[in-house]
Write a protein that holds these residues in place. Structure first.
Motif, PDB file in Angstrom:
ATOM      1  N   ASN A 148       1.224  -1.173  -0.091  1.00 52.22           N
ATOM      2  CA  ASN A 148       0.265   0.148  -0.100  1.00 52.22           C
ATOM      3  C   ASN A 148       1.425   1.128   0.055  1.00 52.22           C
ATOM      4  N   THR A 157      -5.516  -0.440   0.602  1.00 51.11           N
ATOM      5  CA  THR A 157      -6.820  -1.660   0.837  1.00 51.11           C
ATOM      6  C   THR A 157      -7.665  -1.606   2.228  1.00 51.11           C
ATOM      7  N   ARG A 211       0.101  -8.241   0.820  1.00 51.61           N
ATOM      8  CA  ARG A 211      -1.188  -8.145  -0.134  1.00 51.61           C
ATOM      9  C   ARG A 211      -1.831  -9.781  -0.890  1.00 51.61           C
TER      10      ARG A 211
END
Length: 336
Positions: A148, A157, A211
């Motif tokens: 991120n 996210t 992720r």
């Protein structure tokens, strides 16, 4: 949820900076043991102070605190640095340290004489990592940042990343294209591990591969000596399980021997044990609910509710204490 206080648990990633044992004693009553990790981080107390706190807590509450030593890389291009760092690591191990923390300043802030960033696979560190591999010393590696960090705020996210990088634009890599990419950070880390195949490596924060559990699975398959903790990245697991709960659950079950629970809680030197406990117990209980039940509930990291994974009890035992006890063997033994 009724098992929360009964089951032995280890938070395998905390940073305790107050020698008052009140928090550790309270955690022990909840059946928690702790791994406090020293870090070469300018916002934390000096390394010697961090080490003194860890040793004091180990003595005050025997069998409850394990700790990891760290070192400064600031003068790593200077004569004598390697010998001094080896001596510091050896002294920490002699005092019970279970491993050595190597932080993201290597790759994200340390620069050479030409002003270029020094990555984790730089030749200056190779003799030290050779020592770790040959002697079976665990390296607790935090390389890079969450993915991120390289995304615009709107594409992040989880809410905590969005809030943090909005408030700290100097650390938001999407605003600093002159800095190495997330891919470059991961590639340097992987080159280092390939060059030291015997290294006992623990990837902090899901090895910065939070992720996508498929990417983390690939990493664990490629580096069989590696394990990871989940510290400060459980929100990323929850975001993925919102989309495909069974995929996340299958990942944890498949790699149940290589994952460790942790939070990354950081105590300020002047923060009381009571204040820290008030902050932490809701997080500990929320995480326990996520891993142990099939409840649907709201979490701060996400806008929509998440459903718990209802993991098998044997998997929870590994995640919460058995893996840490094996990977950091002897760390919680009470010393005379």
């Amino acid at each position: 949820m009724a098992d929360f206080e009964r089951v032995p648990k280890i938070d395998a990633h905390v940073h305790l900076h107050n020698p008052d044992p009140a928090f550790v004693q309270a955690a022990r009553r909840l059946n928690f043991k702790l791994l406090t990790i020293n870090v070469d981080y300018p916002d934390f107390p000096p390394l010697d102070d961090q080490q003194r706190v860890a040793l004091s807590l180990r003595k005050s509450v025997p069998g409850t605190i394990a700790w990891a030593v760290s070192f400064s890389s600031e003068t790593s291009d200077q004569p004598g640095w390697l010998e001094a760092t080896r001596a510091r690591v050896d002294a920490g191990l002699a005092q019970g340290a279970v491993g050595v923390k190597v932080w993201k300043n290597i790759g994200m802030s340390l620069r050479n004489a030409q002003g270029e960033l020094v990555m984790i696979d730089d030749a200056r560190f190779s003799p030290l990592f050779d020592d770790f591999a040959q002697r079976g010393i665990a390296m607790l590696g935090h390389q890079g940042e969450p993915h991120n960090c390289w995304l615009p705020l709107a594409q992040m996210t989880v809410n905590n990343d969005r809030e943090y990088f909005k408030a700290h634009p100097q650390y938001h890599m999407a605003l600093h294209p002159e800095m190495p990419s997330w891919e470059a950070q991961m590639a340097a880390r992987d080159r280092m591990l390939t060059a030291h195949p015997g290294l006992r490596f623990i990837g902090m924060h899901m090895a910065s591969l939070e992720r996508n559990v498929d990417e983390l699975a690939d990493f664990l398959d490629r580096f069989p000596q590696a394990n990871v903790d989940l510290a400060a990245r459980i929100g990323q697991l929850q975001a993925q399980s919102q989309k495909d709960r069974e995929k996340v659950r299958r990942f944890i079950v498949k790699y149940q021997d290589r994952l460790m629970y942790g939070t990354d809680l950081a105590q300020a030197p002047d923060q009381s044990g009571a204040a820290l406990l008030k902050e932490m117990v809701p997080f500990w209980r929320m995480h326990w609910r996520y891993f142990n039940t099939a409840d649907r509930f709201k979490v701060a990291d996400l806008d929509a509710p998440v459903q718990g994974l209802a993991l098998p009890r044997e998997v929870v035992d590994k995640l919460y204490h058995r893996n840490a006890e094996r990977i950091y063997s002897g760390g919680w033994e009470a010393k005379p």
